[in-house]
Design a protein around this motif. Structure first.
Motif, PDB file in Angstrom:
ATOM      1  N   ALA A 618      65.298  -2.865  58.827  1.00  0.00           N
ATOM      2  CA  ALA A 618      65.125  -3.977  57.881  1.00  0.00           C
ATOM      3  C   ALA A 618      64.603  -3.472  56.546  1.00  0.00           C
ATOM      4  O   ALA A 618      65.033  -3.927  55.482  1.00  0.00           O
ATOM      5  N   LEU A 619      63.671  -2.510  56.581  1.00  0.00           N
ATOM      6  CA  LEU A 619      63.180  -1.908  55.342  1.00  0.00           C
ATOM      7  C   LEU A 619      64.312  -1.233  54.579  1.00  0.00           C
ATOM      8  O   LEU A 619      64.402  -1.326  53.344  1.00  0.00           O
ATOM      9  N   ILE A 651      64.443   7.322  60.882  1.00  0.00           N
ATOM     10  CA  ILE A 651      65.191   8.454  60.312  1.00  0.00           C
ATOM     11  C   ILE A 651      66.497   7.960  59.694  1.00  0.00           C
ATOM     12  O   ILE A 651      66.848   8.334  58.569  1.00  0.00           O
ATOM     13  N   LEU A 652      67.223   7.104  60.421  1.00  0.00           N
ATOM     14  CA  LEU A 652      68.447   6.517  59.867  1.00  0.00           C
ATOM     15  C   LEU A 652      68.122   5.695  58.621  1.00  0.00           C
ATOM     16  O   LEU A 652      68.847   5.741  57.620  1.00  0.00           O
ATOM     17  N   LEU A 722      76.024  -3.294  57.002  1.00  0.00           N
ATOM     18  CA  LEU A 722      75.571  -4.037  58.182  1.00  0.00           C
ATOM     19  C   LEU A 722      76.099  -3.420  59.471  1.00  0.00           C
ATOM     20  O   LEU A 722      75.385  -3.354  60.479  1.00  0.00           O
ATOM     21  N   ALA A 723      77.350  -2.961  59.452  1.00  0.00           N
ATOM     22  CA  ALA A 723      77.931  -2.368  60.657  1.00  0.00           C
ATOM     23  C   ALA A 723      77.115  -1.165  61.120  1.00  0.00           C
ATOM     24  O   ALA A 723      76.879  -0.981  62.321  1.00  0.00           O
ATOM     25  N   VAL A 724      76.647  -0.370  60.150  1.00  0.00           N
ATOM     26  CA  VAL A 724      75.862   0.825  60.499  1.00  0.00           C
ATOM     27  C   VAL A 724      74.451   0.437  60.935  1.00  0.00           C
ATOM     28  O   VAL A 724      73.927   0.955  61.931  1.00  0.00           O
ATOM     29  N   LEU A 725      73.825  -0.485  60.220  1.00  0.00           N
ATOM     30  CA  LEU A 725      72.455  -0.874  60.569  1.00  0.00           C
ATOM     31  C   LEU A 725      72.402  -1.583  61.924  1.00  0.00           C
ATOM     32  O   LEU A 725      71.465  -1.373  62.699  1.00  0.00           O
ATOM     33  N   TYR A 741      81.346   7.593  64.981  1.00  0.00           N
ATOM     34  CA  TYR A 741      82.332   7.349  63.919  1.00  0.00           C
ATOM     35  C   TYR A 741      82.095   6.030  63.198  1.00  0.00           C
ATOM     36  O   TYR A 741      82.651   5.783  62.129  1.00  0.00           O
ATOM     37  N   LEU A 742      81.256   5.147  63.778  1.00  0.00           N
ATOM     38  CA  LEU A 742      80.922   3.883  63.092  1.00  0.00           C
ATOM     39  C   LEU A 742      80.215   4.145  61.764  1.00  0.00           C
ATOM     40  O   LEU A 742      80.188   3.286  60.883  1.00  0.00           O
ATOM     41  N   LEU A 743      79.649   5.340  61.620  1.00  0.00           N
ATOM     42  CA  LEU A 743      78.978   5.696  60.370  1.00  0.00           C
ATOM     43  C   LEU A 743      79.952   5.666  59.193  1.00  0.00           C
ATOM     44  O   LEU A 743      79.555   5.466  58.046  1.00  0.00           O
TER      45      LEU A 743
END
Length: 834
Positions: A618-619, A651-652, A722-725, A741-743
């Protein structure tokens, strides 16, 4: 005894009375001779008002009005005639009630009392200034000055609400409103005019008073207001701003508001209203940056001239984005390809160093594939995957990865050739004929990536990809929607198919696609359905700042399940999604983002484990590609958290926070993290990904979904982030498992963070410009500076988060009021060479 006790009390009262009388005498003694004369005159006028002769009354009242209007006073002091009248206010009110209704004396006296009531403290709910104004003359309000008008506007708003609740008539109030608003609009008080019309629900009246002098400040305030208003008022203010901009023929501003409203008919009508070809070109650059596809052949926005249509289609399709991006890179001299070690810089890392290969090589190579793709994104060449790599063997590198790793390694080729469809597809094509299905799927993904944000009338991506799913001539929706509802297809395929549909049809409100997805969601487990519902709500209200939705989400985050309760983690799976949605809704404007940041700190301290897991992400959502120091410190602290889920999410989050910024402090933090986690393959893999994100495009790219001075939220860019988070909510299974691979969904959000100026023919034009920190000038008086701490450069220049640019020369006029992205300049006809 009682009498004895009363004596001191009476004595004290007498003493106080003497002291008060003494103070009044001293105060009167302090008055100058001129003030004493004025006070005596005022008291005489008050006395004359009680004269039975109407002529004497009127003369006294007119003299009193003259004294009030001609009195000299500072902005912070009460005019002396009003000060001397204050002790008589009750007597004047009584006298006003005694005078015949409708008489000239009563009207004049009511006007005076109305003005006097603005300087005399009143009880809550008492609106005497308005009451006596309605009894007096209802015209010529402007003669009493700005402060009186402001006070009266406040009482009108209160009275209007009361009458509306009781179903009363408000026509007399609207007579006053129709005098106050034009006064404010012509006296640099546009925000107060807007506020009053909002209070009386008549904002539709505003455009009639907008002109060349006041429209800019008025619309700036209207657009800034929308984040703080409830539904449907938030859209009403935008619609009024759009009407005013259109009335003033400010097409770029009108288009910006139309995109905010997000109604296709409004966008098309705004484009059609612009008749100048150069301005249409600039509108197309804005639409291209927003990811909005306009049909130039049919409908309201159709362009009849074929030559013009082709020129505009080339701009709106982003077909020259790669060319402009590489021109920026050449200007900044960063064309040289980099390798992962240039990002890792292990020789600079402090603390523990790995003395041997502690991470399995396949995972190391997978991380290197991502880092290589991100750092060389859009440059068309690298030293690992492309054929043009110096001594590189692309096939050999791809097969250094295992299974799904080969998919991501091959797909990185699409990232390297990003936006260059003609140059990228030939390099990807050979992998389509590989015997390894993982390589083929990676090549198909690369085709999609290279086309991100770029339109081609032949649509080569669809032509190449649909053949692997169906052999019929169908559209994307017809191709994918049946897969979502197919009971024989695995949930993994259904989920990825739904994500693909979401990315393709972002912000389109396609009802058939939504219904297909909802039908599947309803058949799932209750907890998964709840997770999906929270996510849906968050996306629907993204960037709106809706307070009620934020409160609902906070209530969900505050739920506590007993630690020993069976399946408690499973039951609370919607909570981390609620935390992310909270940031998603609140990120629209700085105040909301700051408040959300404080709320997240509380959730860290008091929330359940599931809630804490969502906080780092969220941050990151609040500060995408904007390395805020406070957020960076919090994420750095959380990256060492005892809960591995929280640490990995942090980390992400660091990677998303600094994506494409080359932030030196963040790069140092990540190097230290790499040393700290050198024995933990999962965490080290994420650290490497974060390092690649921070150095994305060698620092020339941003993934922030906001653009155009943070006034527009691109649905296309937001969907990728949003897909990555959301996949970060289950990192071990998703990004840390076989769905890394979603990254690559971030490709939809990637865009150059630059200002490039073009001449009328579309060629790059270097001019002087000032770049500094943006200053909020909403509702400020005069012509305040819009940037601070600026530096002067020649275009093209890099634009960091929170920065704004101004043209440094009068030789050219920009066709966009906001200098960001690609801006066309035309020569200033009034410019004289010095």
């Amino acid at each position: 005894m009682a009498v004895a006790d009363d004596k001191p009390t009476e004595a004290a009262a007498a003493k106080n009375g003497k002291q008060q009388k003494k103070k009044e005498q001293e105060k009167e003694a302090e008055l100058s001779e001129e003030d004493q004369q004025l006070k005596a005159n005022i008291e005489l006028m008050v006395e004359r008002i009680s004269d039975p002769e109407p002529g004497v009354q009127v003369l006294a009242l007119q003299s009193m009005i003259h004294e009030i209007r001609t009195a000299n006073a500072t902005m912070t002091s009460v005019p002396k005639p009003l000060k001397f009248l204050s002790p008589h206010v009750d007597a004047l009110k009584l006298r006003c009630e005694q005078l015949p209704a409708g008489s000239e004396s009563r009207c004049l006296l009511a006007d005076i009392i109305s003005v006097l009531c603005t300087t005399v403290g009143a009880k809550e709910g008492v609106r005497d200034a308005l009451k006596f104004r309605l009894q007096g003359s209802k015209g010529a309000l402007e003669v009493w000055g700005h402060e009186y008008m402001r006070h009266l506007a406040g009482e009108i708003a209160d009275e209007y609400r009361l009458r509306q609740d009781q179903g009363g008539d408000v026509s007399d109030l609207m007579l006053l409103v129709n005098q106050i608003v034009p006064y404010h609009m012509t006296h640099n008080a546009e925000p107060e005019a807007v506020d009053l019309l909002l209070e009386v629900d008549r904002l539709d009246l505003l455009p009639q008073w907008a002109d060349e002098k006041n429209y800019a400040r008025t619309c700036l305030y209207l657009v800034s207001c929308c984040h703080y208003l409830p539904e449907p008022d938030d859209m009403t203010v935008l619609e009024v701003a759009h009407i005013i901009y259109s009335k003033m023929s400010k097409h770029h501003d009108a288009m910006r508001v139309a995109l905010h409203i997000n109604k296709r008919d409004v966008v098309e009508a705004t484009f059609a209203a612009c008749t100048d070809l150069l301005e249409k070109k600039q509108l197309c650059y804005l639409l291209a940056q927003h990811g909005y596809r306009l049909d130039l052949e049919e409908g309201t926005a159709a362009v009849e001239d074929e030559t013009q249509r082709e020129v505009l289609r080339e701009i709106i399709s982003n077909s020259k984005l790669s060319e402009h991006y590489l021109a920026l890179a050449r200007d900044l001299d960063v064309m040289e390809a980099k390798v992962p070690e240039d990002v890792y810089k292990t020789h600079l890392a402090e603390g523990r160093q790995p003395t041997a290969a502690t991470v399995d090589s396949a995972r190391q190579n997978l991380a290197a594939s991502f880092v290589n793709g991100f750092v060389n994104a859009g440059f068309g060449q690298d030293k690992l995957v492309t054929v043009a790599g110096e001594g590189g063997d692309s096939i050999h590198w791809i097969f250094k990865n295992k299974d799904h790793g080969k998919t991501s390694a091959t797909a990185s080729l699409g990232l390297i050739t990003l936006w260059d469809v003609e140059g990228g597809l030939p390099q990807i094509d050979k992998y389509l004929y590989a015997t390894d299905n993982y390589v083929v799927s990676g090549a198909l993904l690369a085709i999609g990536i290279v086309n991100c944000g770029v339109q081609n009338e032949n649509d080569p991506a669809f032509a190449l990809i649909y053949d692997y799913v169906s052999h019929e001539d169908v559209t994307v929706a017809e191709l994918l929607v049946p897969l979502v509802a197919d009971a024989d297809v695995s949930m993994e395929v259904v989920g990825v198919t739904a994500l693909a549909l979401g990315l393709v049809f972002t912000s389109s409100c396609k009802e058939d696609i939504v219904m297909a997805m909802l039908q599947v969601a309803k058949t799932l487990n209750e907890r998964i359905s709840q997770f999906a519902q929270v996510t849906l709500d968050g996306c629907a209200y993204a960037g709106t700042g809706n307070v009620l939705k934020v409160q609902q989400l906070l209530a969900m985050c505050g739920e506590h399940l007993e630690a020993g309760e069976e399946g408690s983690a499973w039951k609370a799976m919607h909570q981390p999604a609620a935390v992310l949605c909270l940031a998603l809704i609140a990120m629209a404007e700085p105040v909301g983002a700051q408040m959300a940041g404080r709320t997240l700190e509380h959730l860290l301290q008091y929330g359940d484990p599931g809630v804490r897991k969502g906080v780092p992400l969220a941050l990151a959502m609040l500060h995408v590609s904007s390395p805020d120091t406070g957020a960076m410190d919090t994420l750095s602290r959380l990256s060492h958290d005892a809960d591995s889920d929280v640490a990995q999410a942090a980390i992400l989050g660091l990677g998303i926070l600094g994506a494409g910024t080359n932030n030196a402090r963040l790069a140092g933090l990540l190097r230290n993290l790499a040393s700290y986690y050198y024995k933990e393959p999962g965490c080290l893999f994420l650290v490497r990904l974060a390092q690649g994100l921070v150095h994305m495009g060698k620092g020339l790219i941003s993934i922030s979904p906001y653009h155009t001075d943070r006034q527009l939220l691109s649905g296309m860019a937001l969907s990728g982030v949003l897909a990555v988070l959301w996949s970060g909510l289950d990192i071990k299974t998703q990004l840390g498992g076989k769905h890394h691979y979603l990254l690559y969904c971030l490709a939809t959000a990637m865009h150059p963070r630059m200002l490039m100026t073009l001449d009328e023919e579309g060629r790059m034009l270097a001019v002087s410009c000032r770049v500094g920190q943006a200053v909020d000038t909403v509702a400020q008086a005069g012509k305040p500076k819009t940037i601070t701490g600026f530096q002067t450069h020649n275009t093209p220049v890099l634009m960091s988060a929170g920065e704004r640019a101004e043209l440094g020369t009068d030789k050219y006029l920009p066709l966009s009021p906001i200098l960001e992205g690609l801006v066309i300049l035309k020569k200033n006809p009034e410019y004289v060479e010095e």
